[in-house]
Write an enzyme that holds these catalytic residues in place. Structure first.
Site, short mmCIF file in Angstrom:
data_model
loop_
_atom_site.label_atom_id
_atom_site.label_comp_id
_atom_site.label_asym_id
_atom_site.label_seq_id
_atom_site.Cartn_x
_atom_site.Cartn_y
_atom_site.Cartn_z
N GLU A 253 11.63 8.46 5.54
CA GLU A 253 10.33 9.04 5.15
C GLU A 253 9.16 8.10 5.50
O GLU A 253 8.08 8.57 5.81
CB GLU A 253 10.32 9.36 3.66
N HIS B 124 17.25 19.98 -6.21
CA HIS B 124 16.37 18.82 -6.23
C HIS B 124 15.69 18.68 -7.57
O HIS B 124 15.13 19.66 -8.09
CB HIS B 124 15.30 18.93 -5.12
N HIS B 125 15.77 17.51 -8.16
CA HIS B 125 15.10 17.21 -9.43
C HIS B 125 14.22 15.99 -9.25
O HIS B 125 14.71 14.86 -9.30
CB HIS B 125 16.14 16.89 -10.53
N GLU B 126 12.92 16.19 -9.03
CA GLU B 126 12.00 15.05 -8.99
C GLU B 126 11.53 14.81 -10.43
O GLU B 126 10.82 15.63 -11.00
CB GLU B 126 10.81 15.35 -8.08
N GLU C 58 19.16 6.41 -2.37
CA GLU C 58 18.20 5.84 -1.43
C GLU C 58 18.23 4.33 -1.69
O GLU C 58 19.18 3.66 -1.31
CB GLU C 58 16.83 6.48 -1.67
N PRO D 277 0.80 -1.24 0.00
CA PRO D 277 0.00 0.00 0.00
C PRO D 277 0.83 1.28 0.00
O PRO D 277 0.34 2.33 -0.40
CB PRO D 277 -0.82 -0.11 1.29
N HIS E 57 17.21 9.11 -5.63
CA HIS E 57 16.19 8.36 -4.90
C HIS E 57 15.39 7.54 -5.91
O HIS E 57 15.36 7.88 -7.09
CB HIS E 57 15.28 9.31 -4.12
N GLU E 58 14.75 6.48 -5.44
CA GLU E 58 14.14 5.49 -6.34
C GLU E 58 15.15 5.15 -7.43
O GLU E 58 14.84 5.22 -8.63
CB GLU E 58 12.81 5.99 -6.94
C1 NOJ Z 1 10.63 10.32 -2.67
C2 NOJ Z 1 11.93 10.61 -2.03
O1 NOJ Z 1 12.45 9.45 -1.42
C3 NOJ Z 1 11.74 11.71 -1.03
O2 NOJ Z 1 12.93 11.94 -0.32
C4 NOJ Z 1 11.26 12.94 -1.73
O3 NOJ Z 1 10.98 13.94 -0.78
C5 NOJ Z 1 10.00 12.66 -2.54
N1 NOJ Z 1 10.17 11.50 -3.34
C6 NOJ Z 1 9.62 13.83 -3.43
O4 NOJ Z 1 10.56 13.97 -4.45
CA CA Z 2 11.68 7.04 -1.76
#
Ligand code: NOJ
Ligand code: CA
Length: 711
Positions: free
Chosen positions: A517, A422-424, A511, A201, A492-493
């Site tokens: 988190e 930060h680059h999401e 990560e 989930p 991350h991911e």
């Molecule tokens: C998942 C990341 O693990 C987390 O650190 C981040 O804040 C969020 N994604 C948003 O990008």
């Molecule tokens: Ca994550």
């Protein structure tokens, strides 16, 4: 005894198979030892001409007869009917420097065996197997040399086997093709059931197609002889990530490559090429697994030269406040494009404002912290709500109207604090590919030297998975491109770490596990007390972890009713030493650090190490690590335990003999408990030297953190 006999029979079978089948004088089997002779690999051919091996550690067979091979989409398998054309042995011994790391230098000492194989009948393909034997384990890889009749390999699967010799206790996560953010399970090999972990989930993307585990996977053999094994891979380049399929009856693991729904093959390569190394760490004591540098050693040397522009650092950030729900990543509810957003559109909860960032800079500067991460600074987050159509949504150069990027960078410089970008990407890597150059060029122009990237969600294009060949290439190319702009990457991911930080030392951390988190929002109670004592012997064997430790407000009040951190505060402090990363976050909100004596440990603790000594540990139970800071020579010790309390004595014999030090010990209070009384700690100061034995008492879910400064 029985096992040894089995190897002998297998060897004879191999020799016979060889001698019956060919007139060649080339021996049809080979043996190679590690430099001290502790580990041995026997290579031979099975009666049907399939190459196979066994591995022996101090006289005990740890891997019994296991085969090699490949299946292809458009060719017959490359597996049986082979003969050995040549066998070459060599020795290698070098010492290489770590630009940053757990220690200053690494010794890379191995004996190598190269076996050239060829099919006896058409299509008479050639395959090379290269083995490297170390005293702490072994690695091998396949090499496809240039050859007539085979220009390209469309690999349907790799058939590498690891035949275990007992039903070992195993610490594992499922062989998910999309995410590693699962809790570790502890079970016998025969009880591994990864498919039960489907549809988690708390995960935005997860795909577990078969009963397999992801690596590193660590095991303890508990028969007559006790030893530890950990399976992983090194130098994952232009290839799919490897999971290990588990046969719970025969106790055999077989490589299962991560695929794609868009192609029949899992890997596509033009010859010549080599596969990643398949690695087996072998240790008598669990703590040796952490000290091992086998995975790094199997990677190529530094390919990007000087990286002194990246400085290991502690950092704070506009981050935890979003996970707690105190503020938001997005600036506005409106779906308007970035350029048209104005201050009037603000919804009033945005975290990444100029004002807030400056407050974090001030706090960091006061507390010996070098960086501030700012998430939610750029346009696109307001579209993230829909989540499906994510292509082209994020923009990596346009700040929201309430965030003055140039000004925060200027202010930070004045205070000696660097902004972390930060680059999401929201798992839309093609959008990121298009913008990477501009985004990294902007960073370079501002003197920003590190970026946290993210890949949350199901991948676009549909049918690709985070751990497949296509994404492996994306992740690696991003790091190589970033290096051109003097940018270091914390993904991350991510794809798992495979020691590529040796080749690309701007690959600083990632990560790739259930991070802190989850404690803020997971619906399953968060990470249990055993999580990090387990991570230290599994995920951490692959490389640096951005876990984001240092939560002091353990119960997360008043932000979260149903969540908490499941450790004591002293355990959180110890993580700065136990969990290795050249970047370490002080993740909590500044208001929870203000006025707390324990903050002194975060101020003092190093991030770049001269030496590392793993003092004790058992996966999932406890672990204690001492590290010496490069710049100052100060020592720091971290010890953490699971839900059991523990008393232990540690000898400080790693200190310089004859010197006197002041040790500050941040310990769980007598009545501390991860749930009942997590924030209770005490600080005591003792004069110590290399003969001192310190007694530590860890509470349930607790820990101890010690700074040892020369007087
Ligand atoms: C998942 C990341 O693990 C987390 O650190 C981040 O804040 C969020 N994604 C948003 O990008
Ligand atoms: Ca994550």
């Amino acid at each position: 005894m029985k096992r040894i006999l089995f190897v002998a029979i297998a060897l004879i079978a191999g020799v016979l198979a060889g001698s019956c089948a060919t007139e060649e004088t080339t021996p049809q089997q080979a043996v190679v030892n590690s430099p001290s002779g502790e580990n041995t690999l026997n290579f031979f051919l099975l009666p049907d001409g399939q190459p196979a091996y066994t591995a022996v550690h101090s006289g005990t067979v740890v891997i019994d007869t296991s085969g090699f091979g490949f299946e292809f989409v458009d060719m017959p398998p490359l597996k049986t009917g082979m003969e050995i054309m040549s066998v070459n042995e060599s020795t290698f011994d070098e010492t290489w420097p770590m630009p940053w790391g757990e220690q200053l230098e690494v010794r890379n000492h191995y004996n190598e065996l190269e076996v050239v194989l060829k099919e006896k009948e058409a299509p008479t393909r050639t395959l090379v197997l290269r083995f490297r034997m170390y005293d702490d384990g072994l690695g091998f890889r396949y090499e496809f040399p240039e050859q007539e009749g085979m220009k390209e390999a469309l690999i349907a699967d790799e058939l590498t086997e690891f035949q275990l010799t007992g039903d070992h206790t195993t610490w594992w996560i499922p062989g998910d093709w999309d995410i590693y953010e699962h809790l570790y399970n502890t079970s016998k090999v025969s009880e591994i059931n990864a498919l039960e972990k489907q549809n988690h989930p708390n995960l935005a993307a997860t795909y577990i197609p078969e009963n397999s585990v992801n690596t590193p996977v660590t095991m303890r053999a508990e028969g007559d002889v006790k030893y530890y094994l950990s399976f992983h891979e090194a130098a994952l380049v232009d290839y799919a990530g490897m999971t290990l399929r588990v046969d719970t009856t025969s106790l055999k693991l077989t490589s299962g490559l991560v695929g794609s729904d868009n192609t029949d093959h899992k890997v596509k390569r033009t010859l010549p090429f080599t596969t990643p190394w398949r690695t087996i760490q072998i240790a008598d004591e669990a703590k040796e697994l952490i000290a091992s540098k086998l995975i790094l050693n199997l990677n190529e040397p530094n390919a990007i030269g000087d990286v002194s522009w990246f400085k290991p650092m502690k950092y704070t950030g506009i981050w935890w406040e979003m996970h707690l729900g105190k503020s938001s990543w997005d600036f506005a509810n409106t779906q308007k494009g970035g350029e048209t957003l104005t201050l009037e559109d603000a919804k009033g909860t945005h975290g990444a404002t100029t004002k807030n960032t400056k407050a974090f800079i001030d706090f960091s500067a006061k507390n010996n912290i070098g960086g501030v991460l700012v998430e939610g600074w750029n346009t696109g987050w307001e579209h993230w709500i829909g989540f499906e159509d994510r292509e082209g949504v994020f923009d990596f150069v346009t700040p929201y109207p309430d965030y003055d990027l140039k000004e925060v960078v200027r202010y930070g410089k004045e205070k000696g604090v660097e902004i972390i970008m930060h680059h999401e990407t929201s798992a839309a890597p093609r959008t990121y590919d298009q913008q990477m150059d501009t985004a990294y060029a902007l960073m370079k122009s501002l003197g920003i030297h590190s970026v946290k990237s993210g890949y949350v969600g199901r991948l676009i294009p549909k049918g690709e998975y985070h751990h497949g060949q296509w994404m492996v290439n994306h992740y690696n190319n991003a790091v190589i491109k970033a290096a051109e702009y003097e940018v270091a990457v914390n993904a991350h991911e991510p794809i798992k770490a495979t020691g590529l930080r040796r080749t690309y030392p701007n690959m600083i951390a990632r990560e790739g596990l259930r991070g802190q988190e989850f404690n803020a929002w997971a619906s399953d109670g968060g990470n249990p007390p055993e999580h990090l004592p387990l991570v230290a012997f599994t995920r951490m064997l692959s490389g640096p972890i951005d876990y984001t430790p240092g939560i002091f407000n353990i119960k997360l009040k008043p932000w979260k009713e149903n969540n908490q951190v499941n450790t004591t505060l002293a355990h959180q402090l110890a993580l700065y030493v136990v969990i290795y990363s050249p970047i370490q976050m002080a993740a909590d909100l500044p208001e929870y650090y203000e006025g707390k004596p324990a903050m002194q440990f975060i101020r003092d603790v190093g991030v770049d190490w001269q030496r590392t000594e793993v003092l004790n540990g058992e996966p999932g139970d406890f672990v204690t690590i001492a590290r010496q800071e490069r710049e100052t020579g100060n020592w720091f010790v971290g010890s953490i335990t699971d839900e059991e309390s523990r008393a232990m004595n540690i000898t400080l014999d790693f200190l310089e003999p004859g010197a006197t030090y002041e040790a500050t010990i941040y310990a769980d209070a007598r009545d501390a408990h991860w749930d009942m009384n997590p924030e209770a700690y005490e600080i005591r100061i003792e004069e110590v030297n290399s003969e001192t034995m310190l007694s530590l008492k860890l509470a349930p879910g607790g820990g101890a953190a010690i700074s040892i400064i020369k007087k």
